[in-house]
Each structure stands twice: as structure tokens, then as C-alpha cells.
Design a protein around this motif. Structure first.
Motif, PDB file in Angstrom:
ATOM      1  N   LYS A  32     -68.834 -10.436   4.377  1.00 16.63           N
ATOM      2  CA  LYS A  32     -67.799 -11.207   4.718  1.00 16.63           C
ATOM      3  C   LYS A  32     -66.011 -11.275   4.081  1.00 16.63           C
ATOM      4  O   LYS A  32     -65.071 -11.820   4.942  1.00 16.63           O
ATOM      5  CB  LYS A  32     -67.905 -12.332   4.961  1.00 16.63           C
ATOM      6  CG  LYS A  32     -69.484 -12.717   5.239  1.00 16.63           C
ATOM      7  CD  LYS A  32     -70.402 -14.160   4.927  1.00 16.63           C
ATOM      8  CE  LYS A  32     -71.260 -14.191   5.718  1.00 16.63           C
ATOM      9  NZ  LYS A  32     -72.296 -15.739   5.469  1.00 16.63           N
ATOM     10  N   TRP A 101     -61.405 -18.399   0.058  1.00 15.66           N
ATOM     11  CA  TRP A 101     -61.495 -17.997   1.151  1.00 15.66           C
ATOM     12  C   TRP A 101     -62.929 -18.692   1.582  1.00 15.66           C
ATOM     13  O   TRP A 101     -63.061 -19.512   2.265  1.00 15.66           O
ATOM     14  CB  TRP A 101     -62.644 -16.516   0.520  1.00 15.66           C
ATOM     15  CG  TRP A 101     -63.945 -16.380   1.737  1.00 15.66           C
ATOM     16  CD1 TRP A 101     -63.593 -15.593   2.960  1.00 15.66           C
ATOM     17  CD2 TRP A 101     -64.819 -16.442   1.418  1.00 15.66           C
ATOM     18  NE1 TRP A 101     -64.576 -14.863   3.298  1.00 15.66           N
ATOM     19  CE2 TRP A 101     -65.372 -15.591   2.590  1.00 15.66           C
ATOM     20  CE3 TRP A 101     -65.896 -16.962   0.566  1.00 15.66           C
ATOM     21  CZ2 TRP A 101     -67.080 -15.611   3.023  1.00 15.66           C
ATOM     22  CZ3 TRP A 101     -67.223 -17.086   0.862  1.00 15.66           C
ATOM     23  CH2 TRP A 101     -67.729 -16.155   2.401  1.00 15.66           C
ATOM     24  N   SER A 102     -63.525 -19.857   0.265  1.00 20.75           N
ATOM     25  CA  SER A 102     -64.914 -20.419   1.070  1.00 20.75           C
ATOM     26  C   SER A 102     -64.321 -22.084   1.562  1.00 20.75           C
ATOM     27  O   SER A 102     -65.226 -22.192   2.033  1.00 20.75           O
ATOM     28  CB  SER A 102     -65.307 -21.303  -0.787  1.00 20.75           C
ATOM     29  OG  SER A 102     -64.985 -21.608  -1.240  1.00 20.75           O
ATOM     30  N   ARG A 104     -61.993 -21.689   3.738  1.00 18.21           N
ATOM     31  CA  ARG A 104     -60.568 -20.572   4.842  1.00 18.21           C
ATOM     32  C   ARG A 104     -60.792 -22.007   6.310  1.00 18.21           C
ATOM     33  O   ARG A 104     -59.927 -21.559   6.741  1.00 18.21           O
ATOM     34  CB  ARG A 104     -61.158 -19.714   4.977  1.00 18.21           C
ATOM     35  CG  ARG A 104     -62.451 -19.175   5.692  1.00 18.21           C
ATOM     36  CD  ARG A 104     -62.840 -18.231   5.868  1.00 18.21           C
ATOM     37  NE  ARG A 104     -63.953 -17.177   5.895  1.00 18.21           N
ATOM     38  CZ  ARG A 104     -65.959 -17.770   5.459  1.00 18.21           C
ATOM     39  NH1 ARG A 104     -65.621 -18.313   4.362  1.00 18.21           N
ATOM     40  NH2 ARG A 104     -66.972 -17.605   5.861  1.00 18.21           N
ATOM     41  N   ASN A 105     -62.508 -22.259   6.712  1.00 16.46           N
ATOM     42  CA  ASN A 105     -62.370 -23.237   7.721  1.00 16.46           C
ATOM     43  C   ASN A 105     -61.427 -24.633   7.135  1.00 16.46           C
ATOM     44  O   ASN A 105     -62.257 -24.975   8.965  1.00 16.46           O
ATOM     45  CB  ASN A 105     -63.465 -22.970   8.412  1.00 16.46           C
ATOM     46  CG  ASN A 105     -63.599 -21.457   8.408  1.00 16.46           C
ATOM     47  OD1 ASN A 105     -62.720 -20.869   8.923  1.00 16.46           O
ATOM     48  ND2 ASN A 105     -65.131 -20.740   8.073  1.00 16.46           N
ATOM     49  N   LYS A 107     -60.052 -27.770   8.250  1.00 15.08           N
ATOM     50  CA  LYS A 107     -58.999 -28.473   9.388  1.00 15.08           C
ATOM     51  C   LYS A 107     -57.745 -28.677   9.012  1.00 15.08           C
ATOM     52  O   LYS A 107     -57.705 -29.576   7.125  1.00 15.08           O
ATOM     53  CB  LYS A 107     -59.371 -29.323   9.871  1.00 15.08           C
ATOM     54  CG  LYS A 107     -60.872 -29.404  11.501  1.00 15.08           C
ATOM     55  CD  LYS A 107     -61.379 -30.274  11.539  1.00 15.08           C
ATOM     56  CE  LYS A 107     -62.549 -29.552  13.168  1.00 15.08           C
ATOM     57  NZ  LYS A 107     -63.125 -30.682  13.629  1.00 15.08           N
ATOM     58  N   ASP A 108     -57.107 -28.478   9.395  1.00 18.11           N
ATOM     59  CA  ASP A 108     -55.359 -29.111   8.312  1.00 18.11           C
ATOM     60  C   ASP A 108     -55.259 -30.276   8.792  1.00 18.11           C
ATOM     61  O   ASP A 108     -55.038 -30.469  10.165  1.00 18.11           O
ATOM     62  CB  ASP A 108     -54.562 -28.044   8.895  1.00 18.11           C
ATOM     63  CG  ASP A 108     -53.012 -28.195   8.558  1.00 18.11           C
ATOM     64  OD1 ASP A 108     -52.940 -28.878   7.313  1.00 18.11           O
ATOM     65  OD2 ASP A 108     -52.034 -27.560   8.755  1.00 18.11           O
ATOM     66  N   ASN A 164     -52.099 -22.800   6.861  1.00 16.96           N
ATOM     67  CA  ASN A 164     -52.657 -23.894   7.305  1.00 16.96           C
ATOM     68  C   ASN A 164     -52.427 -25.404   5.530  1.00 16.96           C
ATOM     69  O   ASN A 164     -52.472 -25.080   4.828  1.00 16.96           O
ATOM     70  CB  ASN A 164     -54.467 -23.779   6.931  1.00 16.96           C
ATOM     71  CG  ASN A 164     -55.291 -25.459   6.592  1.00 16.96           C
ATOM     72  OD1 ASN A 164     -55.025 -26.192   6.036  1.00 16.96           O
ATOM     73  ND2 ASN A 164     -56.549 -25.018   8.023  1.00 16.96           N
ATOM     74  N   HIS A 167     -56.174 -26.818   3.365  1.00 18.11           N
ATOM     75  CA  HIS A 167     -55.897 -25.719   2.616  1.00 18.11           C
ATOM     76  C   HIS A 167     -54.774 -25.143   1.027  1.00 18.11           C
ATOM     77  O   HIS A 167     -55.405 -24.837   0.369  1.00 18.11           O
ATOM     78  CB  HIS A 167     -56.078 -24.270   3.318  1.00 18.11           C
ATOM     79  CG  HIS A 167     -56.730 -23.399   2.886  1.00 18.11           C
ATOM     80  ND1 HIS A 167     -56.077 -22.122   2.436  1.00 18.11           N
ATOM     81  CD2 HIS A 167     -58.061 -23.376   2.643  1.00 18.11           C
ATOM     82  CE1 HIS A 167     -56.894 -21.496   1.811  1.00 18.11           C
ATOM     83  NE2 HIS A 167     -57.636 -21.719   2.030  1.00 18.11           N
ATOM     84  N   THR A 240     -52.864 -13.973   9.668  1.00 18.60           N
ATOM     85  CA  THR A 240     -53.949 -14.987   9.573  1.00 18.60           C
ATOM     86  C   THR A 240     -54.207 -15.008   8.924  1.00 18.60           C
ATOM     87  O   THR A 240     -54.823 -14.055   7.673  1.00 18.60           O
ATOM     88  CB  THR A 240     -54.455 -14.665  10.753  1.00 18.60           C
ATOM     89  OG1 THR A 240     -55.704 -16.487  10.428  1.00 18.60           O
ATOM     90  CG2 THR A 240     -55.724 -14.027  10.916  1.00 18.60           C
ATOM     91  N   LEU A 242     -56.515 -17.091   7.440  1.00 18.54           N
ATOM     92  CA  LEU A 242     -57.825 -17.526   6.838  1.00 18.54           C
ATOM     93  C   LEU A 242     -58.752 -16.016   7.307  1.00 18.54           C
ATOM     94  O   LEU A 242     -59.961 -16.685   8.514  1.00 18.54           O
ATOM     95  CB  LEU A 242     -58.092 -18.444   8.406  1.00 18.54           C
ATOM     96  CG  LEU A 242     -56.960 -19.658   8.008  1.00 18.54           C
ATOM     97  CD1 LEU A 242     -57.333 -21.047   9.459  1.00 18.54           C
ATOM     98  CD2 LEU A 242     -56.980 -20.701   6.166  1.00 18.54           C
ATOM     99  N   ARG A 243     -59.036 -15.651   6.708  1.00 23.71           N
ATOM    100  CA  ARG A 243     -59.954 -14.663   6.573  1.00 23.71           C
ATOM    101  C   ARG A 243     -60.035 -13.844   5.591  1.00 23.71           C
ATOM    102  O   ARG A 243     -59.489 -13.955   4.117  1.00 23.71           O
ATOM    103  CB  ARG A 243     -59.301 -13.594   7.424  1.00 23.71           C
ATOM    104  CG  ARG A 243     -59.081 -13.483   9.024  1.00 23.71           C
ATOM    105  CD  ARG A 243     -58.301 -12.644   9.541  1.00 23.71           C
ATOM    106  NE  ARG A 243     -59.774 -10.417   8.983  1.00 23.71           N
ATOM    107  CZ  ARG A 243     -59.443 -10.301   9.253  1.00 23.71           C
ATOM    108  NH1 ARG A 243     -57.637  -9.327   9.303  1.00 23.71           N
ATOM    109  NH2 ARG A 243     -60.395  -9.469   9.361  1.00 23.71           N
TER     110      ARG A 243
END
Length: 243
Positions: A32, A101-102, A104-105, A107-108, A164, A167, A240, A242-243
Motif C-alpha cells: 500500500k 501515511w496512516s 492520510r484519509n 478529513k480536513d 490537507n 493532516h 496529491t 494523500l497516498r
């Protein structure tokens, strides 16, 4: 100088423990992880991080910190830089990268009106550190914090990557807590000792009876954040984060 430690060569053990944790996590998440981003980020961070350490250890009248007998096993790599300090950089960068990375998702959720307050707070803290920092800390602030930050800002203006801010702020707090805790624990255990006679460290910046310098305590965390997060933003083929 000799100190009685709980285990032999505790600084070496600590560094290899961090390397092991980071390596195992990367192996588990290998399918991942964005390896292009990771490898380029760690190379860039390694070069700047080791250069920081080299400056603080070799460019003053004496080294900025030294290791008591029984603390570091591997010894000096070159100049006054120990192998353990060199390995410290990729060990920390890997852990920071895995953390970024953990989450990364995430929300802003930070409102835009808060951005100005965040920037003003950072500027005020930097100004206060500069007043008591000394030449070595000033180098850390300008060469290894401000310059990379300006480069990242220019990159963002040109490439317009998806940012973000939530983040980013969470990562800043994580790096700061990690770095400051690292320093506070060492103040207690003294795996390395800061040299109060080093002319790179401002005389007004010493705290806790000379066991810690406020410039190292605060600026090292901020510098580390700028370098690792700037790498996280910049080294992405698809622009981007967020990867």
C-alpha cells in the motif's frame, strides 16, 4: 565521562529499535505504501538531516553534544558525527512517514480562518527561539528550516498539490511530541550530553540546569517537520499528498 546505564549501549539499542519498528511496519504495509514517494523523501531527508548534525557537531569550538562511555557502540563515522546519529535520521523519517501515511484519509476539518493564527503562532515562536538560539540554532532555523520551507511554498504555488491542513497540523504535533519527548527522556537518562561550552549554542538558551537547550528542544522538531512534510508533499508524481 561514564554513567551507569540500565542496559549496555542504550543509545545504540534505541536507534536499532526505531529502525526495526519502522522496517517491520513498512514490510507489513509494503503493498500500500507509495514507494516512489517514500524512497525520494527519505533520501532528501537523510541528506539534510545528516548535514544538520554535521554542522552542530563540527562547526563550533567544541561539539554540541557528546556521548558518555557505554552509551554509543558504533563510534565516530567522520569528524565528530557518530554512526548512531546518522542512523537516527532514516529511523525517525520512516516512523514519521508511516504516521503520515496512516492518517492520510483524515478529513480536513480546520476552518480557513485558523490558518492565519497558526502562521502567526509559528512566527512568534521562531522569533523567540532566534533571540536565544546562538549561531548553530540560527543555521538550523535558516538553512535547514526556512530555505526548505520556501522551496516547498514555491512548489505549491507552481504545482498546486491538494493540501490537507488538518493532516499537516496533526503531523506537526506528532513530530513535535516525538522530538520533545525524545529530548526530555534523554535529559533524565543522559544517553548523550549537550555541551554548554559550545559556542554554537546561545548562553541564554539553556534550560533544566544546562541539560537541554531551548533551540534544540523546539527548533529541531520544527525543522524535522518542515523537511519530512515538505518531502511528503513534493515527491508525488500525481501531485496529491494523500497516498
Amino acid at each position: 565521562m561514564e554513567i551507569k546505564y540500565l542496559i549496555p549501549y542504550p543509545y545504540t539499542v534505541t536507534i536499532f529499535s526505531l529502525l526495526t519498528i519502522g522496517t517491520i511496519t513498512l514490510i507489513i504495509c509494503r503493498k500500500k505504501i507509495n514507494w516512489y514517494k517514500y524512497t525520494h523523501s527519505i533520501l532528501f531527508s537523510f541528506i539534510l538531516g545528516v548535514a544538520e548534525i554535521h554542522n552542530l557537531e563540527n562547526d563550533g569550538n567544541v561539539e554540541s553534544w557528546f556521548f558518555p562511555d557505554g552509551s554509543a557502540l558504533l563510534g565516530i563515522a567522520w569528524g565528530k558525527v557518530y554512526w548512531e546519529d546518522i542512523l537516527f535520521v532514516p529511523a525517525c523519517v520512516s516512523i514519521f512517514y508511516v504516521f503520515m501515511w496512516s492518517i492520510r484519509n483524515v478529513k480536513d476539518t480546520l476552518p480557513k480562518w485558523s490558518y492565519s493564527y497558526l502562521i502567526c503562532t509559528a512566527v512568534i515562536i521562531e522569533a523567540m527561539i532566534y533571540q536565544v538560539g546562538g549561531k548553530g540554532i540560527e543555521n538550523l532555523m535558516v538553512g535547514y528550516t526556512l530555505v526548505p520551507l520556501l522551496v516547498v511554498v514555491v512548489y505549491c504555488i507552481i504545482k498546486k498539490p491538494k493540501l490537507n491542513i488538518t493532516h499537516m497540523v496533526i503531523t506537526l504535533f506528532f513530530v513535535a511530541i516525538f522530538s520533545m519527548s525524545w529530548e526530555l527522556i534523554n535529559m533524565w537518562r543522559q544517553h548523550w550530553i549537550y555541551n554548554t561550552h559550545c559556542d554554537l549554542m546561545g548562553n541564554r538558551g539553556w534550560i533544566f540546569n544546562g541539560k537541554l537547550h531551548v533551540g534544540i528542544f523546539l527548533q529541531y522538531a520544527y525543522s524535522g517537520f518542515v523537511i519530512v512534510y515538505g518531502s511528503w508533499i513534493s515527491f508525488d508524481r500525481k501531485n496529491t499528498q494523500l497516498r
